[in-house]
Design a protein around this motif. Structure first.
Motif, short mmCIF file in Angstrom:
data_model
loop_
_atom_site.label_atom_id
_atom_site.label_comp_id
_atom_site.label_asym_id
_atom_site.label_seq_id
_atom_site.Cartn_x
_atom_site.Cartn_y
_atom_site.Cartn_z
N ALA A 123 0.83 -1.21 0.00
CA ALA A 123 0.00 0.00 0.00
C ALA A 123 0.87 1.26 0.00
O ALA A 123 0.61 2.22 -0.72
N TRP A 124 1.94 1.23 0.80
CA TRP A 124 2.84 2.38 0.90
C TRP A 124 3.57 2.61 -0.41
O TRP A 124 3.69 3.75 -0.88
N ALA A 125 4.03 1.53 -1.04
CA ALA A 125 4.75 1.64 -2.31
C ALA A 125 3.85 2.25 -3.38
O ALA A 125 4.30 3.01 -4.23
N LEU A 126 2.57 1.94 -3.32
CA LEU A 126 1.63 2.48 -4.31
C LEU A 126 1.17 3.88 -3.93
O LEU A 126 0.48 4.53 -4.71
N GLY A 127 1.55 4.32 -2.71
CA GLY A 127 1.17 5.66 -2.28
C GLY A 127 -0.29 5.79 -1.91
O GLY A 127 -0.83 6.88 -1.85
N LYS A 128 -0.95 4.66 -1.69
CA LYS A 128 -2.36 4.71 -1.28
C LYS A 128 -2.49 3.99 0.04
O LYS A 128 -1.69 3.13 0.36
N TRP A 129 -3.52 4.31 0.77
CA TRP A 129 -3.61 3.77 2.12
C TRP A 129 -4.44 2.48 2.17
O TRP A 129 -4.05 1.51 2.75
N ASP A 130 -5.60 2.49 1.53
CA ASP A 130 -6.54 1.39 1.74
C ASP A 130 -6.84 0.59 0.48
O ASP A 130 -6.80 1.11 -0.63
N ASN A 131 -7.18 -0.65 0.71
CA ASN A 131 -7.70 -1.54 -0.34
C ASN A 131 -6.73 -1.82 -1.48
O ASN A 131 -7.14 -2.25 -2.55
N CYS A 132 -5.44 -1.55 -1.27
CA CYS A 132 -4.46 -1.99 -2.26
C CYS A 132 -3.36 -2.76 -1.53
O CYS A 132 -2.23 -2.81 -1.95
N ASP A 133 -3.76 -3.36 -0.43
CA ASP A 133 -2.82 -4.11 0.41
C ASP A 133 -2.99 -5.60 0.14
O ASP A 133 -3.14 -6.39 1.04
N ASP A 134 -2.97 -5.94 -1.16
CA ASP A 134 -3.31 -7.30 -1.55
C ASP A 134 -2.09 -8.22 -1.65
O ASP A 134 -2.20 -9.35 -2.12
N GLU A 135 -0.92 -7.76 -1.22
CA GLU A 135 0.27 -8.63 -1.20
C GLU A 135 1.04 -8.34 0.09
O GLU A 135 1.13 -7.18 0.51
N TRP A 136 1.60 -9.38 0.67
CA TRP A 136 2.35 -9.17 1.92
C TRP A 136 3.47 -10.21 2.07
O TRP A 136 3.82 -10.60 3.17
N GLU A 137 4.02 -10.61 0.92
CA GLU A 137 5.10 -11.61 0.94
C GLU A 137 6.30 -11.13 1.75
O GLU A 137 6.92 -11.89 2.49
N GLU A 138 6.65 -9.86 1.59
CA GLU A 138 7.83 -9.32 2.26
C GLU A 138 7.60 -9.29 3.78
O GLU A 138 8.49 -9.64 4.56
N GLU A 139 6.42 -8.91 4.19
CA GLU A 139 6.13 -8.90 5.63
C GLU A 139 6.15 -10.32 6.20
O GLU A 139 6.57 -10.52 7.33
N ILE A 140 5.68 -11.29 5.41
CA ILE A 140 5.75 -12.68 5.88
C ILE A 140 7.21 -13.05 6.11
O ILE A 140 7.57 -13.58 7.16
N ARG A 141 8.05 -12.72 5.13
CA ARG A 141 9.47 -13.08 5.24
C ARG A 141 10.12 -12.41 6.47
O ARG A 141 10.84 -13.05 7.23
N LEU A 142 9.82 -11.14 6.67
CA LEU A 142 10.43 -10.42 7.80
C LEU A 142 9.95 -10.97 9.14
O LEU A 142 10.74 -11.12 10.08
N THR A 143 8.67 -11.30 9.22
CA THR A 143 8.15 -11.82 10.50
C THR A 143 8.69 -13.22 10.75
O THR A 143 8.99 -13.57 11.90
#
Ligand SMILES: [Zn+2]
Length: 309
Positions: free
Chosen positions: A44-64
Protein backbone atom coordinates in the motif's frame (compact mmCIF):
# COMPACT_ATOMS: atom_id res chain seq x y z
CA UNK A 1 -4.06 -29.76 27.37
CA UNK A 2 -2.42 -27.89 24.53
CA UNK A 3 -2.91 -24.14 24.98
CA UNK A 4 -3.99 -21.90 22.13
CA UNK A 5 -1.09 -19.46 21.78
CA UNK A 6 -3.46 -16.83 20.37
CA UNK A 7 -5.87 -16.99 23.30
CA UNK A 8 -3.57 -16.53 26.26
CA UNK A 9 -5.15 -13.20 27.21
CA UNK A 10 -8.54 -13.99 28.75
CA UNK A 11 -10.38 -12.67 31.79
CA UNK A 12 -8.10 -9.58 31.74
CA UNK A 13 -4.97 -11.59 32.47
CA UNK A 14 -2.49 -13.82 30.63
CA UNK A 15 -2.78 -17.58 31.13
CA UNK A 16 0.93 -18.19 30.63
CA UNK A 17 1.87 -16.40 33.88
CA UNK A 18 -0.30 -17.42 36.85
CA UNK A 19 -0.25 -14.48 39.25
CA UNK A 20 0.27 -16.54 42.42
CA UNK A 21 3.60 -17.81 41.05
CA UNK A 22 4.84 -14.50 39.70
CA UNK A 23 4.33 -11.88 42.40
CA UNK A 24 7.83 -12.14 43.86
CA UNK A 25 10.98 -10.70 42.35
CA UNK A 26 13.40 -13.50 41.48
CA UNK A 27 16.21 -12.35 39.22
CA UNK A 28 16.88 -10.25 36.12
CA UNK A 29 15.11 -11.36 32.96
CA UNK A 30 14.45 -10.06 29.49
CA UNK A 31 11.67 -9.97 26.93
CA UNK A 32 11.32 -9.05 23.26
CA UNK A 33 9.20 -6.20 21.98
CA UNK A 34 8.14 -5.99 18.33
CA UNK A 35 5.66 -3.72 16.60
CA UNK A 36 3.80 -3.29 13.36
CA UNK A 37 4.30 -6.44 11.33
CA UNK A 38 1.28 -4.85 9.59
CA UNK A 39 0.89 -7.36 6.77
CA UNK A 40 -0.04 -5.42 3.61
CA UNK A 41 1.35 -1.95 4.39
CA UNK A 42 4.49 -2.30 2.24
CA UNK A 43 2.47 -2.74 -0.94
CA UNK A 44 0.00 0.00 0.00
CA UNK A 45 2.84 2.38 0.90
CA UNK A 46 4.75 1.64 -2.31
CA UNK A 47 1.63 2.48 -4.31
CA UNK A 48 1.17 5.66 -2.28
CA UNK A 49 -2.36 4.71 -1.28
CA UNK A 50 -3.61 3.77 2.12
CA UNK A 51 -6.54 1.39 1.74
CA UNK A 52 -7.70 -1.54 -0.34
CA UNK A 53 -4.46 -1.99 -2.26
CA UNK A 54 -2.82 -4.11 0.41
CA UNK A 55 -3.31 -7.30 -1.55
CA UNK A 56 0.27 -8.63 -1.20
CA UNK A 57 2.35 -9.17 1.92
CA UNK A 58 5.10 -11.61 0.94
CA UNK A 59 7.83 -9.32 2.26
CA UNK A 60 6.13 -8.90 5.63
CA UNK A 61 5.75 -12.68 5.88
CA UNK A 62 9.47 -13.08 5.24
CA UNK A 63 10.43 -10.42 7.80
CA UNK A 64 8.15 -11.82 10.50
CA UNK A 65 9.49 -15.32 9.84
CA UNK A 66 12.98 -13.92 10.26
CA UNK A 67 11.92 -12.32 13.56
CA UNK A 68 10.43 -15.57 14.84
CA UNK A 69 13.47 -17.61 13.86
CA UNK A 70 15.83 -15.09 15.46
CA UNK A 71 13.82 -15.17 18.70
CA UNK A 72 13.75 -18.98 18.73
CA UNK A 73 17.55 -19.06 18.59
CA UNK A 74 18.08 -16.80 21.59
CA UNK A 75 19.78 -18.33 24.57
CA UNK A 76 18.74 -17.87 27.33
CA UNK A 77 15.13 -17.66 26.17
CA UNK A 78 13.18 -14.43 26.57
CA UNK A 79 10.28 -14.52 29.05
CA UNK A 80 7.81 -13.48 26.32
CA UNK A 81 7.44 -11.77 22.94
CA UNK A 82 5.09 -8.78 22.91
CA UNK A 83 3.75 -7.44 19.62
CA UNK A 84 2.67 -3.84 20.12
CA UNK A 85 -0.08 -3.60 17.55
CA UNK A 86 -0.90 -3.18 13.93
CA UNK A 87 -0.66 -6.88 13.41
CA UNK A 88 -2.23 -6.55 9.97
CA UNK A 89 -2.87 -3.55 7.71
CA UNK A 90 -6.40 -4.32 6.48
CA UNK A 91 -8.90 -2.44 8.64
CA UNK A 92 -11.98 -4.23 10.01
CA UNK A 93 -14.41 -5.07 7.23
CA UNK A 94 -11.92 -4.69 4.36
CA UNK A 95 -11.09 -7.37 1.78
CA UNK A 96 -7.68 -8.74 2.70
CA UNK A 97 -8.04 -8.82 6.45
CA UNK A 98 -8.91 -12.49 6.89
CA UNK A 99 -6.03 -13.69 4.71
CA UNK A 100 -3.51 -11.34 6.33
CA UNK A 101 -4.60 -12.57 9.76
CA UNK A 102 -4.41 -16.22 8.71
CA UNK A 103 -0.91 -15.76 7.29
CA UNK A 104 0.35 -13.89 10.36
CA UNK A 105 -0.94 -16.63 12.66
CA UNK A 106 0.76 -19.23 10.48
CA UNK A 107 4.11 -17.46 10.87
CA UNK A 108 3.68 -16.92 14.63
CA UNK A 109 2.75 -20.56 15.21
CA UNK A 110 6.43 -21.38 14.73
CA UNK A 111 7.45 -19.49 17.87
CA UNK A 112 9.15 -21.64 20.51
CA UNK A 113 6.28 -22.93 22.67
CA UNK A 114 8.10 -21.85 25.83
CA UNK A 115 7.95 -18.20 24.71
CA UNK A 116 4.42 -16.84 25.28
CA UNK A 117 3.07 -14.30 22.80
CA UNK A 118 1.51 -11.09 24.09
CA UNK A 119 -0.70 -9.13 21.70
CA UNK A 120 -1.52 -5.41 21.83
CA UNK A 121 -4.26 -3.93 19.64
CA UNK A 122 -3.34 -1.23 17.11
CA UNK A 123 -5.52 1.18 15.16
CA UNK A 124 -5.42 -1.10 12.13
CA UNK A 125 -6.49 -4.06 14.25
CA UNK A 126 -9.66 -2.49 15.67
CA UNK A 127 -10.19 0.48 13.33
CA UNK A 128 -9.35 4.17 13.66
CA UNK A 129 -12.81 4.70 15.12
CA UNK A 130 -13.27 1.41 16.96
CA UNK A 131 -16.70 -0.12 17.39
CA UNK A 132 -17.68 -2.78 19.90
CA UNK A 133 -18.06 -5.23 16.96
CA UNK A 134 -14.47 -4.60 15.79
CA UNK A 135 -13.12 -4.93 19.33
CA UNK A 136 -15.11 -8.17 19.76
CA UNK A 137 -13.59 -9.55 16.58
CA UNK A 138 -10.10 -8.61 17.80
CA UNK A 139 -10.68 -10.32 21.15
CA UNK A 140 -11.92 -13.47 19.43
CA UNK A 141 -8.84 -13.50 17.21
CA UNK A 142 -6.02 -12.34 19.51
CA UNK A 143 -7.36 -12.34 23.08
CA UNK A 144 -8.43 -9.49 25.39
CA UNK A 145 -7.74 -5.96 24.18
CA UNK A 146 -6.59 -4.85 27.66
CA UNK A 147 -5.25 -6.94 30.52
CA UNK A 148 -2.44 -7.21 33.04
CA UNK A 149 0.00 -9.89 34.11
CA UNK A 150 2.92 -10.39 36.46
CA UNK A 151 6.34 -11.81 35.63
CA UNK A 152 8.80 -12.26 38.49
CA UNK A 153 7.51 -9.38 40.60
CA UNK A 154 7.02 -7.00 37.66
CA UNK A 155 3.53 -5.85 36.68
CA UNK A 156 2.78 -5.49 32.96
CA UNK A 157 -0.27 -3.58 31.71
CA UNK A 158 -1.50 -3.98 28.14
CA UNK A 159 -3.77 -1.13 27.01
CA UNK A 160 -6.12 -0.54 24.11
CA UNK A 161 -4.72 2.88 23.16
CA UNK A 162 -7.19 3.50 20.34
CA UNK A 163 -9.84 4.07 23.02
CA UNK A 164 -7.82 7.20 23.96
CA UNK A 165 -7.73 8.36 20.34
CA UNK A 166 -11.40 7.98 19.42
CA UNK A 167 -14.02 6.30 21.57
CA UNK A 168 -16.99 8.05 19.96
CA UNK A 169 -18.55 4.73 18.87
CA UNK A 170 -17.78 2.73 22.01
CA UNK A 171 -17.79 5.14 24.93
CA UNK A 172 -18.85 2.43 27.39
CA UNK A 173 -15.79 0.35 26.49
CA UNK A 174 -13.50 3.31 27.05
CA UNK A 175 -15.08 3.96 30.44
CA UNK A 176 -14.68 0.29 31.37
CA UNK A 177 -10.97 0.37 30.48
CA UNK A 178 -10.48 3.63 32.43
CA UNK A 179 -12.06 2.13 35.51
CA UNK A 180 -10.04 -1.07 35.18
CA UNK A 181 -6.83 0.94 34.68
CA UNK A 182 -7.42 2.99 37.84
CA UNK A 183 -7.88 -0.22 39.83
CA UNK A 184 -4.72 -1.70 38.32
CA UNK A 185 -2.66 1.41 39.04
CA UNK A 186 -3.88 1.47 42.64
CA UNK A 187 -2.91 -2.20 42.93
CA UNK A 188 0.51 -1.51 41.43
CA UNK A 189 1.16 0.90 44.30
CA UNK A 190 -0.28 -1.35 46.96
CA UNK A 191 1.41 -4.62 45.99
CA UNK A 192 4.81 -2.93 45.78
CA UNK A 193 5.77 -4.45 42.44
CA UNK A 194 9.44 -4.21 41.52
CA UNK A 195 8.53 -2.30 38.38
CA UNK A 196 5.37 -1.58 36.43
CA UNK A 197 5.52 -1.41 32.64
CA UNK A 198 2.85 -0.47 30.07
CA UNK A 199 2.42 -1.75 26.49
CA UNK A 200 0.28 0.19 24.05
CA UNK A 201 0.24 0.80 20.31
CA UNK A 202 0.06 4.60 20.06
CA UNK A 203 2.91 6.49 21.76
CA UNK A 204 1.94 9.07 24.38
CA UNK A 205 4.52 11.29 22.71
CA UNK A 206 7.29 10.79 20.16
CA UNK A 207 10.09 13.01 21.45
CA UNK A 208 8.87 15.26 24.24
CA UNK A 209 5.77 15.60 26.31
CA UNK A 210 4.97 19.11 25.05
CA UNK A 211 5.01 18.31 21.33
CA UNK A 212 2.01 19.15 19.17
CA UNK A 213 -0.69 16.59 18.46
CA UNK A 214 -0.32 14.58 15.28
CA UNK A 215 -1.31 11.24 13.74
CA UNK A 216 1.43 9.41 15.61
CA UNK A 217 0.86 10.53 19.22
CA UNK A 218 -1.96 10.82 21.76
CA UNK A 219 -3.51 14.28 21.97
CA UNK A 220 -2.19 16.59 24.65
CA UNK A 221 -4.93 16.68 27.31
CA UNK A 222 -5.33 12.88 27.29
CA UNK A 223 -1.54 12.44 27.09
CA UNK A 224 -0.95 14.59 30.18
CA UNK A 225 -3.71 12.91 32.14
CA UNK A 226 -2.30 9.47 31.37
CA UNK A 227 1.33 10.51 31.98
CA UNK A 228 0.40 11.85 35.39
CA UNK A 229 -1.60 8.76 36.28
CA UNK A 230 1.30 6.57 35.20
CA UNK A 231 4.02 8.49 37.03
CA UNK A 232 1.91 8.72 40.21
CA UNK A 233 1.52 4.96 40.15
CA UNK A 234 5.26 4.44 39.61
CA UNK A 235 5.10 3.16 36.01
CA UNK A 236 8.71 3.15 34.79
CA UNK A 237 8.32 2.61 31.06
CA UNK A 238 5.75 2.62 28.27
CA UNK A 239 6.59 0.61 25.14
CA UNK A 240 4.78 1.45 21.90
CA UNK A 241 4.95 1.20 18.11
CA UNK A 242 2.79 2.87 15.42
CA UNK A 243 5.51 5.35 14.32
CA UNK A 244 7.48 2.87 12.17
CA UNK A 245 10.62 4.65 13.41
CA UNK A 246 12.54 4.53 16.67
CA UNK A 247 11.88 7.48 18.94
CA UNK A 248 10.96 8.33 22.52
CA UNK A 249 11.99 10.38 25.52
CA UNK A 250 11.58 10.83 29.25
CA UNK A 251 8.87 12.51 31.28
CA UNK A 252 10.04 12.74 34.89
CA UNK A 253 11.23 9.17 35.48
CA UNK A 254 8.99 7.59 32.90
CA UNK A 255 10.72 6.23 29.78
CA UNK A 256 8.44 6.57 26.71
CA UNK A 257 9.81 4.06 24.22
CA UNK A 258 8.77 4.10 20.56
CA UNK A 259 9.99 1.12 18.56
CA UNK A 260 10.24 0.86 14.80
CA UNK A 261 8.47 -1.84 12.83
CA UNK A 262 9.13 -5.43 11.98
CA UNK A 263 7.42 -4.57 8.68
CA UNK A 264 7.32 -1.34 6.66
CA UNK A 265 9.80 1.40 7.67
CA UNK A 266 8.70 5.04 7.38
CA UNK A 267 12.12 6.42 8.35
CA UNK A 268 15.75 5.40 8.32
CA UNK A 269 15.59 2.52 10.79
CA UNK A 270 15.98 -1.16 9.99
CA UNK A 271 13.36 -3.88 10.35
CA UNK A 272 13.94 -4.97 13.92
CA UNK A 273 13.01 -5.90 17.45
CA UNK A 274 13.75 -4.39 20.85
CA UNK A 275 15.42 -6.38 23.60
CA UNK A 276 14.32 -5.28 27.07
CA UNK A 277 16.32 -6.37 30.12
CA UNK A 278 14.65 -5.96 33.51
CA UNK A 279 17.01 -5.87 36.49
CA UNK A 280 16.24 -5.13 40.13
CA UNK A 281 16.89 -1.43 39.59
CA UNK A 282 16.57 -0.72 35.90
CA UNK A 283 14.79 -1.33 32.63
CA UNK A 284 17.40 -1.35 29.87
CA UNK A 285 16.48 -1.68 26.22
CA UNK A 286 18.11 -1.68 22.82
CA UNK A 287 16.73 -1.98 19.29
CA UNK A 288 18.34 -4.59 17.03
CA UNK A 289 18.01 -5.11 13.29
CA UNK A 290 16.58 -8.50 12.36
CA UNK A 291 19.80 -9.21 10.45
CA UNK A 292 22.00 -8.61 13.46
CA UNK A 293 19.72 -10.67 15.69
CA UNK A 294 19.67 -13.60 13.26
CA UNK A 295 23.35 -13.54 12.36
CA UNK A 296 25.29 -12.48 15.42
CA UNK A 297 23.15 -13.22 18.47
CA UNK A 298 23.10 -11.02 21.55
CA UNK A 299 24.35 -13.23 24.38
CA UNK A 300 27.21 -10.90 25.25
CA UNK A 301 25.02 -7.79 25.10
CA UNK A 302 22.48 -9.44 27.40
CA UNK A 303 25.13 -10.12 30.00
CA UNK A 304 26.44 -6.56 29.73
CA UNK A 305 22.94 -5.14 30.16
CA UNK A 306 22.28 -7.31 33.21
CA UNK A 307 25.59 -6.17 34.71
CA UNK A 308 24.46 -2.54 34.51
CA UNK A 309 22.35 -3.35 37.55
ZN1 LIG B 1 -0.64 2.12 13.92
Amino acid sequence: MQRDIFSEARGRTLGAFPEEKELQWKSPFYFIQGADPQFGLMKAWALGKWDNCDDEWEEEIRLTEQAVQAINKLNPKPKFFVLCGDLVHALPGTPWRANQTKDLKKVLEDIDKEIPLVFVSGNHDIGNVPTSEAIDEYCQTWGDDYFSFWVGGVLFLVLNSQLYVDSSKCLNLKQAQDKWLDTQLAMAKEKMCKHAIVFQHIPLFLKNVDEEDDYFNINKPVRLELMNKFTNAGIKAVFSGHYHRNAGGFYNNLDMVVSSAIGCQLGEDTHGLRIVVVTADKIIHRYYSLNKLSNEGIEKDLLDMIKQE
